[in-house]
Motif scaffolding. Structure first.
Motif, PDB file in Angstrom:
ATOM      1  N   VAL A 264       0.876  -1.308  -0.057  1.00 27.05           N
ATOM      2  CA  VAL A 264      -0.054   0.066  -0.033  1.00 27.05           C
ATOM      3  C   VAL A 264       1.027   1.228   0.042  1.00 27.05           C
ATOM      4  CG1 VAL A 264      -1.883   1.149   1.126  1.00 27.05           C
ATOM      5  CG2 VAL A 264      -1.898  -1.137   1.332  1.00 27.05           C
TER       6      VAL A 264
ATOM      7  N   ILE B 143       3.132  -1.300   4.115  1.00 30.40           N
ATOM      8  CA  ILE B 143       2.417   0.204   4.143  1.00 30.40           C
ATOM      9  C   ILE B 143       3.672   1.181   3.801  1.00 30.40           C
ATOM     10  CG2 ILE B 143       1.125   1.964   5.026  1.00 30.40           C
ATOM     11  CD1 ILE B 143      -0.584  -0.327   6.401  1.00 30.40           C
TER      12      ILE B 143
ATOM     13  N   LEU C 171      -1.626   4.804   2.999  1.00 37.92           N
ATOM     14  CA  LEU C 171      -2.919   4.445   3.531  1.00 37.92           C
ATOM     15  C   LEU C 171      -3.503   5.789   4.272  1.00 37.92           C
ATOM     16  CD1 LEU C 171      -5.054   2.765   4.665  1.00 37.92           C
ATOM     17  CD2 LEU C 171      -3.712   2.246   6.848  1.00 37.92           C
TER      18      LEU C 171
END
Length: 194
Positions: A34, A55, A37
């Motif tokens: 990701v 992330i 976020l």
């Protein structure tokens, strides 16, 4: 492997990110990445599944009031928990977010890079893995980075040229290695430490 550049969670307080997919041809486990976020209202993020999840940046504090009418100032001191204790693969997090974080690791380990934002309000707890790592980056301000850390085996402090941060280990238990590394080019940061 799967990559998501940004995830907007508008109005959601509790979020679960899970990845257990495999490559349809080879059967190899995939990695979920990701990029950012964006979770201005989230207070709980659960990381689970059998695949590595990364992330690359958090955006937790909006410049104005969020969807729940929480002001940016109040949101900046609201604790956000990221719980990877049920994950069975490595969870990696890199963030320059100034909000308060609680990060919990599991059996496969965590690799958390908090940039220059770590404070005593941040709580990092390793799981049963013996490879947990926390990285803190030096900064030009005179802040003290003193996160509350338990069961994380490696603490790394990346120095920079003209760095003025202080790394305090007073809230750290269970660390077996403290690394001081040179994040600047050509070894110039180490000279500033001596």
């Amino acid at each position: 492997d799967a990559t998501t550049t940004a995830v907007e969670t508008g109005g959601i307080e509790a979020l679960t990110i899970s990845s257990s997919d495999v490559n349809a041809t080879t059967g190899a486990a995939l990695t979920l990445t990701v990029g950012t976020l964006e979770a201005h209202e989230a207070t709980s993020v659960v990381i689970t599944g059998s695949n590595k999840i990364t992330i690359s940046e958090l955006d937790l504090v909006h410049s104005a009031a969020n969807a729940n009418k929480t002001t940016a100032a109040d949101r900046a001191v609201e604790m956000v928990e990221i719980d990877a204790s049920a994950a069975t693969a490595l969870f990696s997090l890199t963030t320059t977010e100034t909000g308060y974080l609680t990060v919990k690791g599991g059996a496969a380990g965590i690799d958390v890079d908090m940039g220059a934002t770590a404070t005593s309000k941040d709580v990092i707890t390793g799981g049963s893995a013996t490879t947990d790592k926390l990285t803190i980056v030096d900064g030009t301000s005179t802040l003290t980075s003193d996160p509350t850390v338990t069961g994380v085996e490696t603490i790394e402090f990346d120095t920079i040229t003209s760095g003025d941060h202080t790394l305090s280990l007073k809230n750290v238990t269970g660390a077996s290695t403290v690394e001081i590394s040179d994040a600047a080019a050509a070894g110039t940061a180490f000279g500033a430490l001596l």
